[in-house]
Design a protein around this motif. Structure first.
Motif, short mmCIF file in Angstrom:
data_model
loop_
_atom_site.label_atom_id
_atom_site.label_comp_id
_atom_site.label_asym_id
_atom_site.label_seq_id
_atom_site.Cartn_x
_atom_site.Cartn_y
_atom_site.Cartn_z
N GLN A 60 0.85 -1.18 0.00
CA GLN A 60 0.00 0.00 0.00
C GLN A 60 0.89 1.24 0.00
O GLN A 60 1.73 1.41 0.89
CB GLN A 60 -0.92 0.02 1.22
N PRO A 62 1.76 5.53 -0.25
CA PRO A 62 1.27 6.72 0.47
C PRO A 62 0.04 7.35 -0.14
O PRO A 62 -0.75 7.99 0.56
CB PRO A 62 2.46 7.68 0.41
N ASN A 63 -0.16 7.19 -1.45
CA ASN A 63 -1.33 7.78 -2.09
C ASN A 63 -2.58 6.92 -1.94
O ASN A 63 -3.63 7.25 -2.50
CB ASN A 63 -1.06 8.06 -3.57
N GLY A 64 -2.47 5.80 -1.19
CA GLY A 64 -3.63 4.97 -0.92
C GLY A 64 -3.85 3.84 -1.90
O GLY A 64 -4.69 2.96 -1.65
N THR A 65 -3.10 3.79 -2.99
CA THR A 65 -3.27 2.71 -3.95
C THR A 65 -2.56 1.44 -3.47
O THR A 65 -1.59 1.49 -2.72
CB THR A 65 -2.71 3.11 -5.33
N HIS A 95 7.82 6.71 -4.18
CA HIS A 95 6.84 7.58 -3.52
C HIS A 95 7.31 7.90 -2.10
O HIS A 95 7.60 6.98 -1.32
CB HIS A 95 5.46 6.92 -3.45
N GLY A 97 6.83 8.89 1.73
CA GLY A 97 5.75 8.72 2.69
C GLY A 97 5.70 7.31 3.25
O GLY A 97 6.57 6.47 2.98
N HIS A 99 4.69 3.41 3.90
CA HIS A 99 4.35 2.24 3.10
C HIS A 99 4.00 1.07 4.01
O HIS A 99 4.51 0.97 5.14
CB HIS A 99 5.53 1.81 2.21
N ASN A 157 8.42 14.07 -5.90
CA ASN A 157 8.03 14.20 -4.51
C ASN A 157 8.40 15.60 -4.02
O ASN A 157 9.54 16.04 -4.22
CB ASN A 157 8.76 13.16 -3.64
#
Length: 343
Positions: A60, A62-65, A95, A97, A99, A157
Motif C-alpha cells: 500500500q 502513500p497515495n492509498g493505492t 513515492h 511517505g 508504506h 516528490n
C-alpha cells in the motif's frame, strides 16, 4: 511458523564517479530498493518451498493505492541455495511517505506482517522544480511581487526542507533597437526568502520604469556551469500610473505618426483639425517643443476655439522649431526640418 523480519535496503545513490554513496544509511530514500525476505516454514518449523500462488504479497503506497506482485511496483523472487528455497520481495521506492507490505500465506498473515517503512524524498532536482508567477494579472512598477519556487526530487516528490542557495536575476527584453532602457541596481531589486519547507519566495521590485523582463532563477548556485537554472519566466511591468508609456528618451528616439481627432471624432485633416508629422519632433530631443505640440493639438480638437488663436499658436510653434534647427545646423546654416501643419 512462517515469518518476515523487517526490511533492508539496497542503496542506489552514487557519486560523480558512479560509486555507491549512502548519504542517509538509516533511511529509505526515494530511488532506493527495499528488500524483504519472508521465511516460509512447514508446521514443524522447517524451511520449505511454496506452492504456486500460496503466498500473496501486496503493498500500500502513500497515495492509498494497492499493488501486488503482478505489477512493476512489487517483485517476488525465488532462489535455491544448498537445497533450501529462499524468497525475497523487492520494491523500488519512488513515492515519499509511509508504506505497508502485507504478506499472507494461504490467506493468513505471516508473523511480522505488515512490514511498515517510511520513504524520504531524494535531493532536489532542477528538472522538476517549478516557478509560479505572481497572482496579480497586471504588474506595476514601484510595487513588490512574489514568484514562488517549489522544489521536487526526480520522482516529483515535494521537498520538505529548505537550505538551497537560490539565486535570481532579471534580463531586459528591448522593445526596439532604439530602446535605451537598462537594468541597474537603482531601478530594480530581487530578494530571496527561504520558507524552510522546500519553497522559496523570489521578491521582485522594478522602480520607476515600464519594462518587459525575463526572470531567470537558479535553484542552487552551488551547481556548476549554471546547471541549476530553470526556464525563464517573462514579466511585463507597467508604469505605476497604469500605462506602459516609454521614457522621454525612448519616446523622442522612436519615430511615430500621430493623427489629431477632428470635431467629428475622425482622424485626419478638417476645418478645425490638423495633421502633424511628429517624426522630426521625435528626433530633436527637445522636450519643450514636444510639450508645446501637445498643447496645440489639444486646441485643434476643439471647434469652439477661434481660428486666430490656433494660427497664432502655430506661428509660435514654427518659429521655435526653426530656431532649434538653426542652432543645430552645421556652420550656422538654417535648416527647417520636415514639419507640416495644416489648419
Amino acid at each position: 511458523m512462517s515469518s518476515v523480519d523487517g526490511w533492508s535496503k539496497e542503496n542506489r545513490a552514487v557519486d560523480k564517479n558512479g560509486k555507491a554513496l549512502d548519504l542517509r544509511p538509516r533511511e529509505i530514500i526515494a530511488g532506493d530498493a527495499v528488500i524483504m525476505r519472508p521465511s516460509i516454514c512447514d508446521d514443524f518449523g522447517n524451511t520449505t518451498a511454496l506452492e504456486k500462488g500460496a503466498l500473496d504479497v501486496k503493498i500500500q503506497l502513500p497515495n492509498g493505492t494497492t499493488h501486488d506482485t503482478s505489477t512493476p511496483m512489487l517483485k517476488l523472487g525465488q532462489t535455491v541455495k544448498g537445497g533450501l528455497t529462499l524468497y525475497d520481495v523487492r520494491h523500488e521506492a519512488t513515492h515519499a511517505g509511509p508504506h505497508e507490505v502485507h504478506m499472507h500465506l494461504h490467506g493468513k498473515p505471516i508473523r511480522g506482517s505488515p512490514v511498515r517503512f517510511e520513504v524520504a524524498t531524494s535531493t532536489p532536482d532542477v528538472r522538476t522544480a517549478r516557478l509560479t508567477p505572481p497572482t496579480e494579472t497586471t504588474l506595476y512598477s514601484n510595487r513588490t511581487y512574489k514568484v514562488l519556487l517549489k522544489t521536487f526530487d526526480r520522482f516529483n516528490n515535494p521537498i520538505t526542507l529548505g537550505g538551497l542557495q537560490v539565486g535570481a536575476r532579471l534580463q531586459l527584453i528591448k522593445s526596439s533597437v532604439h530602446d535605451l532602457t537598462t537594468l541597474v541596481a537603482t531601478n530594480h531589486k530581487i530578494e530571496i526568502e527561504d520558507n524552510s519547507d522546500g519553497t522559496y519566495n523570489v521578491l521582485i521590485t522594478v522602480m520607476k520604469i515600464a519594462v518587459t523582463v525575463k526572470l531567470i532563477v537558479n535553484m542552487d548556485k552551488n551547481i556548476p556551469a549554471s546547471g541549476g537554472e530553470l526556464s525563464a519566466v517573462q514579466l511585463i511591468f507597467l508604469s505605476d500610473n497604469g500605462t506602459a508609456e516609454p521614457s522621454a528618451a525612448q519616446d523622442e528616439l522612436r519615430p511615430q505618426q500621430k493623427h489629431v481627432p477632428t470635431a467629428e471624432g475622425r482622424e485626419g485633416d478638417s476645418a478645425t483639425g490638423a495633421h502633424l508629422d511628429a517624426t522630426w519632433l521625435s528626433r530633436t530631443g527637445d522636450v519643450r517643443l514636444r510639450d508645446a505640440g501637445k498643447e496645440i493639438v489639444a486646441l485643434m480638437g476643439k471647434p469652439d476655439k477661434p481660428k486666430p488663436l490656433v494660427a497664432l499658436a502655430a506661428d509660435a510653434f514654427t518659429e521655435g522649431a526653426a530656431s532649434k534647427a538653426k542652432r543645430a545646423a552645421p556652420g550656422g546654416e538654417q535648416v527647417v526640418p520636415g514639419l507640416r501643419l495644416s489648419v
